[in-house]
Design a protein around this motif. Sequence first.
Motif, PDB file in Angstrom:
ATOM      1  N   GLY A 172       2.549 -13.799  -4.097  1.00 13.01           N
ATOM      2  CA  GLY A 172       1.774 -13.070  -3.219  1.00 13.01           C
ATOM      3  C   GLY A 172       0.573 -12.408  -3.786  1.00 13.01           C
ATOM      4  O   GLY A 172      -0.050 -11.497  -3.303  1.00 13.01           O
ATOM      5  N   GLY A 173       0.646 -12.052  -5.139  1.00 12.09           N
ATOM      6  CA  GLY A 173      -0.097 -11.707  -5.935  1.00 12.09           C
ATOM      7  C   GLY A 173      -1.754 -12.208  -5.998  1.00 12.09           C
ATOM      8  O   GLY A 173      -1.880 -13.237  -6.341  1.00 12.09           O
ATOM      9  N   VAL A 174      -2.770 -11.397  -5.602  1.00 15.95           N
ATOM     10  CA  VAL A 174      -3.972 -11.832  -5.461  1.00 15.95           C
ATOM     11  C   VAL A 174      -4.867 -10.883  -5.882  1.00 15.95           C
ATOM     12  O   VAL A 174      -4.605  -9.578  -6.112  1.00 15.95           O
ATOM     13  CB  VAL A 174      -4.384 -12.332  -4.109  1.00 15.95           C
ATOM     14  N   LEU A 175      -6.271 -11.029  -5.859  1.00 14.41           N
ATOM     15  CA  LEU A 175      -7.302  -9.914  -5.890  1.00 14.41           C
ATOM     16  C   LEU A 175      -7.671  -9.275  -4.562  1.00 14.41           C
ATOM     17  O   LEU A 175      -7.982  -9.993  -3.474  1.00 14.41           O
ATOM     18  CB  LEU A 175      -8.613 -10.485  -6.330  1.00 14.41           C
ATOM     19  N   VAL A 176      -7.508  -7.970  -4.291  1.00 13.65           N
ATOM     20  CA  VAL A 176      -7.445  -7.246  -3.277  1.00 13.65           C
ATOM     21  C   VAL A 176      -8.640  -6.038  -3.265  1.00 13.65           C
ATOM     22  O   VAL A 176      -8.575  -5.592  -4.565  1.00 13.65           O
ATOM     23  CB  VAL A 176      -6.310  -6.925  -2.664  1.00 13.65           C
ATOM     24  N   GLN A 177      -9.398  -5.697  -2.455  1.00 11.00           N
ATOM     25  CA  GLN A 177     -10.248  -4.392  -2.671  1.00 11.00           C
ATOM     26  C   GLN A 177      -9.447  -3.375  -2.556  1.00 11.00           C
ATOM     27  O   GLN A 177      -8.377  -3.126  -1.606  1.00 11.00           O
ATOM     28  CB  GLN A 177     -11.183  -4.514  -1.481  1.00 11.00           C
ATOM     29  N   ALA A 178      -9.936  -2.294  -3.133  1.00 11.96           N
ATOM     30  CA  ALA A 178      -9.327  -0.916  -2.956  1.00 11.96           C
ATOM     31  C   ALA A 178      -9.091  -0.662  -1.509  1.00 11.96           C
ATOM     32  O   ALA A 178      -9.995  -0.694  -0.725  1.00 11.96           O
ATOM     33  CB  ALA A 178      -9.924   0.333  -3.848  1.00 11.96           C
ATOM     34  N   TYR A 230      10.914  -8.398  -0.138  1.00 14.02           N
ATOM     35  CA  TYR A 230       9.581  -8.430   0.156  1.00 14.02           C
ATOM     36  C   TYR A 230       8.935  -6.764  -0.251  1.00 14.02           C
ATOM     37  O   TYR A 230       9.777  -5.855  -0.393  1.00 14.02           O
ATOM     38  CB  TYR A 230       9.097  -8.426   1.684  1.00 14.02           C
ATOM     39  N   LEU A 231       7.598  -6.806  -0.520  1.00 14.13           N
ATOM     40  CA  LEU A 231       6.999  -5.494  -0.936  1.00 14.13           C
ATOM     41  C   LEU A 231       5.657  -5.413  -0.204  1.00 14.13           C
ATOM     42  O   LEU A 231       4.677  -6.297  -0.462  1.00 14.13           O
ATOM     43  CB  LEU A 231       6.754  -5.431  -2.400  1.00 14.13           C
ATOM     44  N   GLN A 232       5.528  -4.828   1.064  1.00 11.80           N
ATOM     45  CA  GLN A 232       4.230  -4.528   1.799  1.00 11.80           C
ATOM     46  C   GLN A 232       3.619  -3.343   0.955  1.00 11.80           C
ATOM     47  O   GLN A 232       4.127  -2.252   0.936  1.00 11.80           O
ATOM     48  CB  GLN A 232       4.807  -4.272   2.946  1.00 11.80           C
ATOM     49  N   MET A 233       2.352  -3.606   0.582  1.00 12.21           N
ATOM     50  CA  MET A 233       1.553  -2.411  -0.140  1.00 12.21           C
ATOM     51  C   MET A 233       0.377  -2.261   0.541  1.00 12.21           C
ATOM     52  O   MET A 233      -0.368  -3.213   0.989  1.00 12.21           O
ATOM     53  CB  MET A 233       1.377  -2.997  -1.242  1.00 12.21           C
ATOM     54  N   ASN A 234       0.193  -1.173   1.160  1.00 12.92           N
ATOM     55  CA  ASN A 234      -1.094  -0.651   1.824  1.00 12.92           C
ATOM     56  C   ASN A 234      -1.803   0.266   1.246  1.00 12.92           C
ATOM     57  O   ASN A 234      -1.252   1.076   0.282  1.00 12.92           O
ATOM     58  CB  ASN A 234      -0.759  -0.134   3.202  1.00 12.92           C
ATOM     59  N   SER A 235      -3.150   0.437   1.336  1.00 12.12           N
ATOM     60  CA  SER A 235      -3.923   1.242   0.801  1.00 12.12           C
ATOM     61  C   SER A 235      -4.015   1.376  -0.748  1.00 12.12           C
ATOM     62  O   SER A 235      -3.666   2.375  -1.553  1.00 12.12           O
ATOM     63  CB  SER A 235      -3.612   2.756   1.268  1.00 12.12           C
ATOM     64  N   LEU A 236      -4.023   0.001  -1.289  1.00 11.44           N
ATOM     65  CA  LEU A 236      -3.931  -0.100  -2.485  1.00 11.44           C
ATOM     66  C   LEU A 236      -5.035   0.512  -3.282  1.00 11.44           C
ATOM     67  O   LEU A 236      -6.046   0.700  -2.971  1.00 11.44           O
ATOM     68  CB  LEU A 236      -4.063  -1.615  -2.984  1.00 11.44           C
ATOM     69  N   LYS A 237      -4.836   1.215  -4.723  1.00 16.14           N
ATOM     70  CA  LYS A 237      -5.724   1.668  -5.424  1.00 16.14           C
ATOM     71  C   LYS A 237      -5.827   0.899  -6.684  1.00 16.14           C
ATOM     72  O   LYS A 237      -5.020   0.249  -7.140  1.00 16.14           O
ATOM     73  CB  LYS A 237      -5.004   3.033  -5.880  1.00 16.14           C
ATOM     74  N   PRO A 238      -7.042   1.259  -7.331  1.00  9.62           N
ATOM     75  CA  PRO A 238      -7.339   0.163  -8.487  1.00  9.62           C
ATOM     76  C   PRO A 238      -6.339   0.372  -9.405  1.00  9.62           C
ATOM     77  O   PRO A 238      -6.131  -0.560 -10.411  1.00  9.62           O
ATOM     78  CB  PRO A 238      -8.636   0.913  -8.924  1.00  9.62           C
ATOM     79  N   GLN A 240       9.150 -13.903 -13.042  1.00  8.83           N
ATOM     80  CA  GLN A 240       7.835 -14.045 -14.006  1.00  8.83           C
ATOM     81  C   GLN A 240       6.944 -13.168 -13.860  1.00  8.83           C
ATOM     82  O   GLN A 240       6.003 -12.896 -14.628  1.00  8.83           O
ATOM     83  CB  GLN A 240       7.685 -15.405 -14.272  1.00  8.83           C
ATOM     84  N   GLY A 241       7.057 -12.468 -12.653  1.00 12.74           N
ATOM     85  CA  GLY A 241       5.967 -11.679 -12.352  1.00 12.74           C
ATOM     86  C   GLY A 241       4.817 -12.238 -11.601  1.00 12.74           C
ATOM     87  O   GLY A 241       4.444 -13.678 -11.421  1.00 12.74           O
ATOM     88  N   THR A 242       4.165 -11.461 -10.648  1.00  9.88           N
ATOM     89  CA  THR A 242       2.887 -11.809  -9.852  1.00  9.88           C
ATOM     90  C   THR A 242       1.605 -10.805 -10.143  1.00  9.88           C
ATOM     91  O   THR A 242       2.058  -9.899  -9.955  1.00  9.88           O
ATOM     92  CB  THR A 242       3.246 -12.105  -8.518  1.00  9.88           C
ATOM     93  N   GLN A 243       0.469 -11.370 -10.474  1.00 14.13           N
ATOM     94  CA  GLN A 243      -0.600 -10.568 -10.899  1.00 14.13           C
ATOM     95  C   GLN A 243      -1.193 -10.020  -9.556  1.00 14.13           C
ATOM     96  O   GLN A 243      -1.624 -10.554  -8.707  1.00 14.13           O
ATOM     97  CB  GLN A 243      -1.617 -11.244 -11.469  1.00 14.13           C
ATOM     98  N   VAL A 244      -1.130  -8.710  -9.437  1.00 17.47           N
ATOM     99  CA  VAL A 244      -2.099  -7.922  -8.524  1.00 17.47           C
ATOM    100  C   VAL A 244      -3.261  -7.281  -8.956  1.00 17.47           C
ATOM    101  O   VAL A 244      -2.998  -6.522  -9.973  1.00 17.47           O
ATOM    102  CB  VAL A 244      -1.022  -6.863  -7.761  1.00 17.47           C
ATOM    103  N   THR A 245      -4.458  -7.650  -8.570  1.00 10.62           N
ATOM    104  CA  THR A 245      -5.683  -7.078  -8.982  1.00 10.62           C
ATOM    105  C   THR A 245      -6.475  -6.282  -7.992  1.00 10.62           C
ATOM    106  O   THR A 245      -6.461  -6.760  -6.809  1.00 10.62           O
ATOM    107  CB  THR A 245      -6.652  -8.227  -9.493  1.00 10.62           C
ATOM    108  N   VAL A 246      -6.790  -5.183  -8.130  1.00 13.62           N
ATOM    109  CA  VAL A 246      -7.260  -4.282  -7.015  1.00 13.62           C
ATOM    110  C   VAL A 246      -8.762  -3.930  -7.524  1.00 13.62           C
ATOM    111  O   VAL A 246      -9.018  -3.295  -8.775  1.00 13.62           O
ATOM    112  CB  VAL A 246      -6.453  -3.177  -6.954  1.00 13.62           C
ATOM    113  N   SER A 247      -9.664  -4.279  -6.803  1.00 16.62           N
ATOM    114  CA  SER A 247     -11.210  -4.089  -7.117  1.00 16.62           C
ATOM    115  C   SER A 247     -11.510  -2.790  -6.629  1.00 16.62           C
ATOM    116  O   SER A 247     -11.139  -2.490  -5.334  1.00 16.62           O
ATOM    117  CB  SER A 247     -11.917  -5.190  -6.678  1.00 16.62           C
ATOM    118  N   SER A 248     -12.364  -1.990  -7.170  1.00 17.31           N
ATOM    119  CA  SER A 248     -12.809  -0.695  -7.016  1.00 17.31           C
ATOM    120  C   SER A 248     -14.107  -0.955  -6.159  1.00 17.31           C
ATOM    121  O   SER A 248     -14.889  -1.893  -6.021  1.00 17.31           O
ATOM    122  CB  SER A 248     -12.973   0.332  -7.897  1.00 17.31           C
TER     123      SER A 248
END
Length: 123
Positions: free
Chosen positions: A8-14, A80-88, A115-123
């Motif tokens: 589920g880890g992807v690139l998401v905007q702040a 599961y982990l639902q993440m809202n209002s993600l910050k950079p 093994q982990g999943t990468q979450v990237t948050v763009s500003s």
Amino acid sequence: QVQLVESGGVLVQAGGSLRLSCVASGRTFSSYFMCWFRQAPGKEREFVAAISQNGGRIYYADSVKARFTISRDNAKNTVYLQMNSLKPEEAAVYYCARFAGGSYYTPSGYNYWGQGTQVTVSS
């Protein structure tokens, strides 16, 4: 041997939202506390959230309270982990883990990790 596989880890905007999943192998998933940790480059692995066997007890890091929600589906061996209002600054590798004993808040309390999943948050 228990295997944990995150996704589920992807690139998401702040300010955006994301839901992570962690599927566990084996038939004892419902017997264990499960958690999510995260680790950013150059930083220590930090506690995010934990959930008891039936979901009746849930703990969050102060920094994610009211924005993140941990849940589980024991029929699907999934947490599961639902993440809202993600910050950079929350960009990190997110790990799920199975509790072994001791403190819920430290990595030493867990004996099986994904093994982990990468979450990237763009500003």
